[in-house]
Design an enzyme around this catalytic site. Structure first.
Site, PDB file in Angstrom:
ATOM      1  N   ASP A   1      11.077  17.732 -16.980  1.00  0.00           N
ATOM      2  CA  ASP A   1      11.111  19.204 -17.026  1.00  0.00           C
ATOM      3  C   ASP A   1      12.284  19.735 -17.842  1.00  0.00           C
ATOM      4  O   ASP A   1      12.543  20.939 -17.861  1.00  0.00           O
ATOM      5  CB  ASP A   1      11.110  19.798 -15.619  1.00  0.00           C
ATOM      6  CG  ASP A   1      12.379  19.501 -14.837  1.00  0.00           C
ATOM      7  OD1 ASP A   1      13.071  18.518 -15.162  1.00  0.00           O
ATOM      8  OD2 ASP A   1      12.680  20.254 -13.891  1.00  0.00           O
TER       9      ASP A   1
ATOM     10  N   ASP B   1      15.567  19.708 -17.671  1.00  0.00           N
ATOM     11  CA  ASP B   1      16.807  20.303 -17.160  1.00  0.00           C
ATOM     12  C   ASP B   1      17.956  19.297 -17.211  1.00  0.00           C
ATOM     13  O   ASP B   1      19.079  19.602 -16.835  1.00  0.00           O
ATOM     14  CB  ASP B   1      16.631  20.862 -15.746  1.00  0.00           C
ATOM     15  CG  ASP B   1      16.326  19.802 -14.694  1.00  0.00           C
ATOM     16  OD1 ASP B   1      16.071  18.632 -15.062  1.00  0.00           O
ATOM     17  OD2 ASP B   1      16.319  20.148 -13.492  1.00  0.00           O
TER      18      ASP B   1
ATOM     19  N   ASP C   1      14.447  14.714 -19.530  1.00  0.00           N
ATOM     20  CA  ASP C   1      13.557  14.279 -18.457  1.00  0.00           C
ATOM     21  C   ASP C   1      12.299  15.152 -18.482  1.00  0.00           C
ATOM     22  O   ASP C   1      12.129  15.994 -19.367  1.00  0.00           O
ATOM     23  CB  ASP C   1      14.254  14.290 -17.096  1.00  0.00           C
ATOM     24  CG  ASP C   1      14.685  15.677 -16.652  1.00  0.00           C
ATOM     25  OD1 ASP C   1      14.648  16.609 -17.471  1.00  0.00           O
ATOM     26  OD2 ASP C   1      15.057  15.837 -15.473  1.00  0.00           O
TER      27      ASP C   1
ATOM     28  N   SER D   1      10.232  16.839 -11.965  1.00  0.00           N
ATOM     29  CA  SER D   1      11.375  16.480 -12.802  1.00  0.00           C
ATOM     30  C   SER D   1      11.261  15.059 -13.361  1.00  0.00           C
ATOM     31  O   SER D   1      10.350  14.752 -14.104  1.00  0.00           O
ATOM     32  CB  SER D   1      12.670  16.676 -12.007  1.00  0.00           C
ATOM     33  OG  SER D   1      13.791  16.663 -12.847  1.00  0.00           O
TER      34      SER D   1
END
Length: 446
Positions: free
Chosen positions: A244, A246, A242, A99
């Site tokens: 990834d 999400d 960010d 992440s």
């Protein structure tokens, strides 16, 4: 040793999360998912970290060793894995990402066949198999029972169509100048395509991943660079993702970073006005500012609070039949469109809100002013149960009478207690945080 944390398995790549650990974890997960297998397929995606190649190869080896067929789709956002796992009728989905962490960390997240994050019970079951040598050895396949893998590069189109369908068909982004900071991460191809195809004038930052520059001075953790570009280019709005994708951070046309609670509050009222809120309730976490409660109350919307973590937000949403919620940090869940936080869905809903209201971002999001907060991270000797601390309840009651909200919780990884005080009188909050620190120093260090 515990493998799973608050969001899958995470650690420094090559050390805590090395090839052997990844392969064995994949074997354990494969054994677990085979119990209820329907299609004998598992989807595997990743972000843009260099270590993703090593971990992906190890995961494929582990899954095929226990008989699973694997579909590799390359760099894709975490919410895309959740969507595609269900859409492609896979038994499970695996995302390789840490992440917002630096590039030398990595992680492994699992999704069930419906695209949901695994329950704590499911994670515990996989962990038990991981540490049970006999189960691992007895479930390895031979001959034609060994699985195989294939790489599919065109699934990005499915996800793009899905994301575009979350945007109201009555609106267009034509005429909107948008700056996207894609953090050299998993959304570097998808986000520009979506915004351009919907008509926006799209300027893209940090879209040249090299394996080591994900989140590096860019993206959701560093919105100051996006803010400079929004101001320089006279854009209408800026969005930072960010690694990834999400999570979403928004910057208004004046280069001001929009407060996460203001984002939640405005989106909640926008959904309610457009009859898209299933109930007049939303979910946020215990970290959200009380100003959000008061703003929503004026619009007759109730705020429910969960523990910190998008997993807990989603759990509370499901338990209460609520279709919108999120965290102050930018994890926002529109469950009508996604099973997890999706930065792209959130960005499109923010854009739709701007267009529908025909106002500037600063006008819309400036309507919620956070109450003063004081945060303190206090090092301690021992983590005693808070309900056993003599005098704590009386202290909390006294602060409540003064109009101060409190939140005290231990760090999950170190000997630290996190203290939060919040109230409308900043001077009083500042004075009282010092008193609270003294209380905990005496209670936990003597």
């Amino acid at each position: 040793m515990k493998l799973f944390g608050t969001d899958g398995v995470r650690g420094r790549a090559g050390e805590k999360l090395n090839a052997m650990t990844a392969m064995r974890l994949a074997m354990a997960a494969g054994i677990y998912f085979r119990k209820n297998s329907i299609t004998n397929k598992i989807l595997v995606g990743k972000d843009t970290r260099k270590s993703g190649y090593m971990i992906e190869t190890a995961i494929v080896a582990g899954l095929t060793a226990v008989g699973y067929n694997v579909i590799q789709i390359g760099p894709m956002p975490t919410p895309a894995i959740a969507f595609l796992t269900e859409d492609m009728r896979c038994d499970a989905g695996i995302m390789i990402s840490a992440s917002h962490n630096p590039f030398d960390d990595n992680g492994i997240k699992f999704f069930d066949s419906f695209g949901n994050k695994l329950s704590v019970e499911a994670e515990q079951a996989i962990e038990n198999i991981f540490f049970h040598n006999e189960i691992i050895e007895n479930n390895q396949k031979i001959g034609l029972e060994i699985g195989q893998s294939k790489r599919i590069d065109d699934v990005i189109g499915r996800y793009i169509v899905h994301i575009k369908n979350s945007f109201p068909k009555s609106l267009t982004l034509k005429g909107l100048r948008v700056v996207l900071d894609v953090a050299n991460g998993a959304v570097y191809k998808v986000a520009p395509t979506v915004f351009s195809e919907l008509g926006a004038e799209t300027i893209v930052l940090n879209d040249e991943p090299n394996g080591g520059n994900i989140n590096d001075g860019c993206g959701a953790l560093h919105p100051e660079n996006l803010a400079k570009e929004v101001k320089r280019l006279r854009a209408d709005i800026g969005f930072a993702f960010d690694g990834d994708a999400d999570r979403l951070v928004v910057v208004d046309e004046n280069a001001k970073v929009v407060d996460g609670d203001a984002l939640l509050g405005v989106l909640a009222t926008y959904l309610d006005e457009n009859k898209m809120l299933d109930k007049k309730e939303i979910v946020a976490t215990v970290m959200s500012n009380a100003a959000l409660d008061d703003y929503l109350a004026k619009h007759k919307i109730k705020l429910l609070r969960s523990n910190v973590g998008d997993k807990f937000v989603l759990e509370m949403m499901k338990e209460n039949g609520i279709n919108f919620g999120g965290e102050q940090s930018g994890h926002i869940i529109f469950s009508d469109f996604s099973k997890t936080g999706d930065g792209l869905v959130s960005a499109l809903q923010v854009s739709a809100c701007l267009l529908a209201k025909n106002k500037k971002a600063s006008e819309i999001f400036g309507s919620i002013k956070a109450y003063p907060q004081k945060l303190s991270n206090l090092k301690i000797i021992e983590k005693r149960p808070l309900d056993e601390l003599k005098g704590l309840k009386e202290l909390e009651d006294e602060l409540k009478k003064l109009g101060i909200r409190t939140l005290f919780r231990y760090s999950g990884t170190e000997n630290v207690i996190r203290l939060l005080l919040e109230g409308k009188d900043e001077a009083l909050v500042t004075k009282k945080i010092a008193e609270v620190e003294k209380f905990f120093i005496k209670a936990l260090n003597e």
